[in-house]
Design an enzyme around this catalytic site. Structure first.
Site, PDB file in Angstrom:
ATOM      1  N   ASP A  11       0.877  -1.167   0.000  1.00  0.00           N
ATOM      2  CA  ASP A  11       0.000   0.000   0.000  1.00  0.00           C
ATOM      3  C   ASP A  11       0.923   1.228   0.000  1.00  0.00           C
ATOM      4  OD1 ASP A  11      -2.379   1.651   0.544  1.00  0.00           O
ATOM      5  OD2 ASP A  11      -1.504   1.835   2.547  1.00  0.00           O
ATOM      6  N   ASP A  13      -0.062   5.119   0.961  1.00  0.00           N
ATOM      7  CA  ASP A  13      -0.265   6.048   2.087  1.00  0.00           C
ATOM      8  C   ASP A  13      -0.303   5.292   3.406  1.00  0.00           C
ATOM      9  OD1 ASP A  13      -1.233   8.824   0.721  1.00  0.00           O
ATOM     10  OD2 ASP A  13      -1.992   7.113  -0.405  1.00  0.00           O
ATOM     11  N   ASP A 173      -1.662  -0.981   5.977  1.00  0.00           N
ATOM     12  CA  ASP A 173      -1.855  -0.400   7.311  1.00  0.00           C
ATOM     13  C   ASP A 173      -3.314  -0.239   7.698  1.00  0.00           C
ATOM     14  OD1 ASP A 173      -2.073   1.700   5.291  1.00  0.00           O
ATOM     15  OD2 ASP A 173      -2.237   3.060   6.999  1.00  0.00           O
TER      16      ASP A 173
END
Length: 224
Positions: A11, A13, A173
């Site tokens: 991922d 961001d 995250d």
């Protein structure tokens, strides 16, 4: 499994890059134009991961505002204009990320980015922070047939990197990442330093780390 058969998908961001400060500045800008009070950086950290429109709408609700579609579209346009002009004023890769990427490249692993940022913005962030050359593929939300948490997004990122799902892992995250990996039947590593959301959601995962410097060791255990 050999490293050259292994695809590691990240991922963007909150996993590769701490983009929250620049996203926050753009959000404060468009909120100010609308006459809405600024939200805190901590508030925005927990609203990242589903795309800019969702982030704007979620943060507006935190101020007590309910936006019409037209208002949301206008704020989204203002947000993007500001963000593009200041895309990496404060954004930086997280500690241990470049070392991990160097390690994986040296091993010969395939690397990909699977992000709900739009393609242009994702590429701009990676280019500005000198991360582009690490990756075999970058698949933004508007380049995928369906964005995360759809497994299609993740599978398309793996395929574009020349990999196969059975020899892949997603590092992220948020619950968006976890649900995508779970639906695709791919191991998921949760990075808790990122923009965690829906803390009660506990996806099936291979591991959980608070420091990217620990990633090489965990990934090594998956290959050996």
């Amino acid at each position: 499994m050999n490293w050259t058969d292994f695809t590691v998908v990240f991922d963007l961001d909150g996993t590769l890059v701490d983009t929250a400060p620049d996203l926050h500045a753009a959000l404060v800008h468009c909120f100010s134009e609308k006459g809405l009070p600024a939200v805190t950086l901590d508030t925005i950290r927990h609203a990242i991961g589903h795309g800019a429109r969702v982030m704007i709408e979620t943060c507006a609700k935190e101020t007590g505002a309910s936006l019409t579609e037209d208002e949301l579209s206008a704020m989204h346009k203002s947000f993007l204009s500001y963000y593009v002009a200041h895309i990496a004023d404060f954004s930086r890769s997280f500690s241990g990320i470049t070392e991990t990427l160097d390690y994986l490249r040296d091993k010969g692993a395939r690397l990909s980015v699977c992000t709900n940022k739009t393609q242009d913005l994702a590429e701009e962030v990676l280019q500005t922070l000198n991360l582009t050359n690490y990756f075999d593929s970058v698949i933004g939300a508007d380049k995928a047939s369906e964005k995360k948490p759809s497994p299609a997004h993740l599978l398309e990122a793996i395929s574009a990197a020349g990999g196969i799902a059975s020899h892949s892992v997603l590092i992220g995250d948020s619950s968006t990442d976890g649900r995508s990996a779970e639906a695709a039947g791919i191991p998921f590593i949760l990075m808790t330093y990122g923009y965690l959301d829906e803390a009660a959601y506990d996806p099936k995962r291979f591991g959980q780390l608070s420091d990217a410097n620990e990633l090489p060791g965990l990934l090594e255990s998956m290959v050996s």
